[in-house]
Enzyme design. Sequence first.
Site, PDB file in Angstrom:
ATOM      1  N   SER A  76      -0.961  -8.588   5.995  1.00 44.29           N
ATOM      2  CA  SER A  76      -2.016  -9.480   5.498  1.00 44.29           C
ATOM      3  C   SER A  76      -3.128  -9.594   6.528  1.00 44.29           C
ATOM      4  O   SER A  76      -2.864  -9.726   7.725  1.00 44.29           O
ATOM      5  CB  SER A  76      -1.449 -10.869   5.199  1.00 44.29           C
ATOM      6  OG  SER A  76      -2.500 -11.748   4.826  1.00 44.29           O
ATOM      7  N   PHE A 133      -7.070  -5.119  -0.489  1.00 41.67           N
ATOM      8  CA  PHE A 133      -8.475  -5.484  -0.656  1.00 41.67           C
ATOM      9  C   PHE A 133      -9.331  -5.060   0.537  1.00 41.67           C
ATOM     10  O   PHE A 133     -10.441  -4.605   0.379  1.00 41.67           O
ATOM     11  CB  PHE A 133      -8.611  -7.013  -0.823  1.00 41.67           C
ATOM     12  CG  PHE A 133      -8.335  -7.502  -2.222  1.00 41.67           C
ATOM     13  CD1 PHE A 133      -8.283  -6.634  -3.296  1.00 41.67           C
ATOM     14  CD2 PHE A 133      -8.138  -8.863  -2.463  1.00 41.67           C
ATOM     15  CE1 PHE A 133      -8.032  -7.094  -4.580  1.00 41.67           C
ATOM     16  CE2 PHE A 133      -7.895  -9.337  -3.742  1.00 41.67           C
ATOM     17  CZ  PHE A 133      -7.843  -8.448  -4.804  1.00 41.67           C
ATOM     18  N   HIS A 141       0.022 -16.832  -5.104  1.00 41.07           N
ATOM     19  CA  HIS A 141      -1.171 -16.435  -5.873  1.00 41.07           C
ATOM     20  C   HIS A 141      -0.824 -16.000  -7.290  1.00 41.07           C
ATOM     21  O   HIS A 141      -1.592 -15.289  -7.939  1.00 41.07           O
ATOM     22  CB  HIS A 141      -1.938 -15.322  -5.136  1.00 41.07           C
ATOM     23  CG  HIS A 141      -2.646 -15.818  -3.911  1.00 41.07           C
ATOM     24  ND1 HIS A 141      -3.167 -14.995  -2.953  1.00 41.07           N
ATOM     25  CD2 HIS A 141      -2.942 -17.084  -3.505  1.00 41.07           C
ATOM     26  CE1 HIS A 141      -3.736 -15.722  -1.996  1.00 41.07           C
ATOM     27  NE2 HIS A 141      -3.604 -16.995  -2.315  1.00 41.07           N
ATOM     28  N   CYS A 175      -1.742 -20.679 -21.524  1.00 39.54           N
ATOM     29  CA  CYS A 175      -2.841 -21.281 -22.269  1.00 39.54           C
ATOM     30  C   CYS A 175      -3.448 -22.396 -21.422  1.00 39.54           C
ATOM     31  O   CYS A 175      -2.720 -23.244 -20.901  1.00 39.54           O
ATOM     32  CB  CYS A 175      -2.311 -21.837 -23.586  1.00 39.54           C
ATOM     33  SG  CYS A 175      -3.488 -22.931 -24.405  1.00 39.54           S
ATOM     34  N   THR A 220       0.843  -1.218   0.000  1.00 34.56           N
ATOM     35  CA  THR A 220       0.000   0.000   0.000  1.00 34.56           C
ATOM     36  C   THR A 220       0.871   1.258   0.000  1.00 34.56           C
ATOM     37  O   THR A 220       0.499   2.264  -0.583  1.00 34.56           O
ATOM     38  CB  THR A 220      -0.976   0.049   1.204  1.00 34.56           C
ATOM     39  OG1 THR A 220      -0.220  -0.067   2.406  1.00 34.56           O
ATOM     40  CG2 THR A 220      -2.015  -1.050   1.143  1.00 34.56           C
ATOM     41  N   ASN A 268       0.909  -5.821  11.173  1.00 38.40           N
ATOM     42  CA  ASN A 268      -0.223  -5.450  10.323  1.00 38.40           C
ATOM     43  C   ASN A 268      -0.899  -4.211  10.894  1.00 38.40           C
ATOM     44  O   ASN A 268      -0.963  -4.040  12.105  1.00 38.40           O
ATOM     45  CB  ASN A 268      -1.228  -6.611  10.274  1.00 38.40           C
ATOM     46  CG  ASN A 268      -2.141  -6.528   9.076  1.00 38.40           C
ATOM     47  OD1 ASN A 268      -1.662  -6.466   7.951  1.00 38.40           O
ATOM     48  ND2 ASN A 268      -3.438  -6.493   9.297  1.00 38.40           N
ATOM     49  N   ASP A 291       2.170  -8.387  -7.543  1.00 47.10           N
ATOM     50  CA  ASP A 291       2.672  -7.138  -8.121  1.00 47.10           C
ATOM     51  C   ASP A 291       4.151  -7.135  -8.504  1.00 47.10           C
ATOM     52  O   ASP A 291       4.666  -6.139  -9.016  1.00 47.10           O
ATOM     53  CB  ASP A 291       2.370  -5.964  -7.177  1.00 47.10           C
ATOM     54  CG  ASP A 291       2.966  -6.180  -5.768  1.00 47.10           C
ATOM     55  OD1 ASP A 291       3.948  -6.920  -5.632  1.00 47.10           O
ATOM     56  OD2 ASP A 291       2.418  -5.592  -4.810  1.00 47.10           O
ATOM     57  N   CYS A 350      -4.744 -18.617 -27.675  1.00 45.71           N
ATOM     58  CA  CYS A 350      -3.344 -19.049 -27.699  1.00 45.71           C
ATOM     59  C   CYS A 350      -2.831 -19.068 -29.150  1.00 45.71           C
ATOM     60  O   CYS A 350      -3.448 -19.695 -30.013  1.00 45.71           O
ATOM     61  CB  CYS A 350      -3.255 -20.447 -27.095  1.00 45.71           C
ATOM     62  SG  CYS A 350      -1.641 -21.204 -27.244  1.00 45.71           S
TER      63      CYS A 350
END
Length: 249
Positions: free
Chosen positions: A196, A36, A123, A131, A29, A217, A108, A156
């Site tokens: 997180s 989120f 993630h 593909c 941030t 956090n 990111d 693809c």
Amino acid sequence: MADHKFKSIAGIINDSNKITILTGAGISTESGIPDFRSKKTGLWNRFDSSLLSREFLYKNPEKFYELAIQLLSILKNGQKIKPNKAHYILAEMENNGIISSLITQNIDNLHKLAGSKNIYEVHGNMKKAYCVFCKNEYSFLTLYKKVLRKQIPPLCPECGSILRTSVILFGDELNEQFYKAREEAMTSDLMMVIGSSLEVGPVNTLPMLAKKFIIINRDRTCFDSQAFLVINKNAADALSEIYKFIKER
Ligand code: NAD
Ligand code: ZN
């Protein structure tokens, strides 16, 4: 925030053989990327999380990519995203042999840009695409250009099947990076969770696999009571303080 908490974390770090970091959207941030779930600025105040799901991508690719492009422009905020102090301190700690590896939920690429090496991107990464049939990998730019030319779904070039982002969406299976990250957690004396909410599973099961974990956090998390120590501060400030004490020892 009392200095003694930073000092004791520096002490725990010095006494641990293997330290793994787990980061979330909160560490970025301060690079200008909204997370989120922060109360006012979190993206979930503007978007419905179910739209970033595997089901939605395959059911309604036009809408999915419309939303993805909108999200991308918010994430970029019209500027080049750069790592912040927190990313750089973690990279330096790895280079100095203090931490062994870094597990991130972020997509990111900022840890890599800051110089961290042993990274597990559980993630996925927004710079990559693949593909769904032949599994060939492409850059995100290849996919993005097709979407901008309204080739939706993007296909693809090899086999004509659907290209998709490598980012793990809700409903996707986890990649092999997650299983490697799990091994890292299980063999760690200490896991430091940074930025997180720990609301996304199964990543939020990782801290409990380490011998102990601490949380840095801004807001409270539902795992605070199980953590060895909790610091409610900005990641960059907290890490600067901790690193200062480590270097003084
Ligand atoms: P989250 O939004 O659920 O929680 C972020 C937490 O970080 C919040 O509890 C907030 O209090 C805290 N925070 C915000 N700024 C902070 C700061 N400067 N210092 C310390 N703490 C701060 O994020 P999550 O737990 O990572 O889970 C959300 C999912 O969203 C992840 O899977 C991730 O893939 C994805 N995501 C990634 C990015 C990114 O790559 N930068 C951005 C948004 C979402
Ligand atoms: Zn293919």
